[in-house]
Design an enzyme around this catalytic site. Sequence first.
Site, PDB file in Angstrom:
ATOM      1  N   ASP A  27       0.822  -1.223   0.000  1.00  0.00           N
ATOM      2  CA  ASP A  27       0.000   0.000   0.000  1.00  0.00           C
ATOM      3  C   ASP A  27       0.853   1.269   0.000  1.00  0.00           C
ATOM      4  O   ASP A  27       0.656   2.158   0.846  1.00  0.00           O
ATOM      5  CB  ASP A  27      -0.916   0.015   1.242  1.00  0.00           C
ATOM      6  N   GLU A 233     -11.356   0.152  -3.431  1.00  0.00           N
ATOM      7  CA  GLU A 233     -10.516   0.674  -2.344  1.00  0.00           C
ATOM      8  C   GLU A 233      -9.318   1.408  -2.957  1.00  0.00           C
ATOM      9  O   GLU A 233      -9.201   1.538  -4.171  1.00  0.00           O
ATOM     10  CB  GLU A 233     -10.041  -0.445  -1.412  1.00  0.00           C
TER      11      GLU A 233
HETATM   12  O1  FUB Z   1      -3.237  -3.612   3.434  1.00  0.00           O
HETATM   13  C1  FUB Z   1      -4.530  -3.864   3.895  1.00  0.00           C
HETATM   14  C2  FUB Z   1      -5.543  -3.537   2.840  1.00  0.00           C
HETATM   15  O2  FUB Z   1      -5.272  -4.284   1.669  1.00  0.00           O
HETATM   16  C3  FUB Z   1      -5.493  -2.109   2.349  1.00  0.00           C
HETATM   17  O3  FUB Z   1      -6.070  -1.193   3.246  1.00  0.00           O
HETATM   18  C4  FUB Z   1      -6.195  -2.269   1.073  1.00  0.00           C
HETATM   19  O4  FUB Z   1      -6.124  -1.165   0.212  1.00  0.00           O
HETATM   20  C5  FUB Z   1      -5.546  -3.510   0.515  1.00  0.00           C
HETATM   21  O5  FUB Z   1      -4.328  -3.225  -0.111  1.00  0.00           O
END
Ligand code: FUB
Length: 333
Positions: A27, A233
């Site tokens: 991320d 996301e």
């Molecule tokens: O790293 C945990 C979660 O996985 C992140 O918040 C999302 O965007 C995905 O990458």
Amino acid sequence: MSNEPNYQELAQKAISQPLVTHIYTADPSAHVFDGKLYIYPSHDIDAGIPFNDNGDHFGMEDYHVLSVNDQLEATDHGVALHVKDVPWASRQMWAPDAAEKSGKYYFYFPARDHEQMFRIGVAVGDSPVGPFIAQPDYIKGSYSIDPAVFKDEDGSYYMYVGGIWGGQLQQYRDHEWNAKHELPAKEEPALRPYVAKLSDDMLEFAEPPRYVDILDENGDLLLEGDNDRRFFEASWVHKYNDKYYFSYSTGDTHYICYAIGDSPYGPFTYAGRILEPVIGWTSHHSIAEWKGKWWLFYHDSVLSEGVTHLRSVKMAEIRYDAAGRIETLKPYS
Ligand code: FUB
């Protein structure tokens, strides 16, 4: 014959290599502060928690900050914030971001509070690499995951937030939580991330959150059933040639896509893919200009041989065409 990918071959064919290999990182939120490139990633660990659709196996506990030199070598500056030092948080230190204002550094992160709701917190430091001291409580009115902070040229800062499934966005309507809410029907508009301008002290929302509209070529909101294009996301905003580029992950279809608009609030019109699927379930990125080039920061799970919660941060150059369209990257071409 095994269906398992050949990870050695994938590592060789990959368009870029992990920036660090002594820890797992994911991320990546990249920023250039004072001419130097910093990356604010999640710090992946194997917390021994079984896999589920809620992402409970992403059991991260702390954050490290990376800096990158001109040879694309990264330095790990150690622990910048640990969950035990955040009074309101209980677990799951997921995708963070950071911003600089007047010589102070603001580190934004999602975590579950003691009621197990995801909230967005802020921690403050005097250095871009931390350590950061957490505020006693989360940002009022914040919910869900994946904060991304964009600084506009007029000095305003905007935070974009949201993530589906484990990120709990599907349980909110009009920014109100209800456990009974679920994903919309396939023919209904898809769930949207939200945006709010930050207060002058960078510690709160300066206004009620509003939804970020992502439109199709006819000016209609993308639909829930449009899994190849709708938001899931990993929000990110950057500006190129006076246009605002909102980019994001489509989650279950594993694309990093983007949409273009004329305001940091949107609406944004879908414009294409930035990155084809990587090894691992999640895809999450950021985009920054550094040393006269534009870069995509992303992650994959090649180093851990496909373990979806043990990822590695990478960076690769991106290019725009004359119309401002971003050329799609194939991670293992
Ligand atoms: O790293 C945990 C979660 O996985 C992140 O918040 C999302 O965007 C995905 O990458």
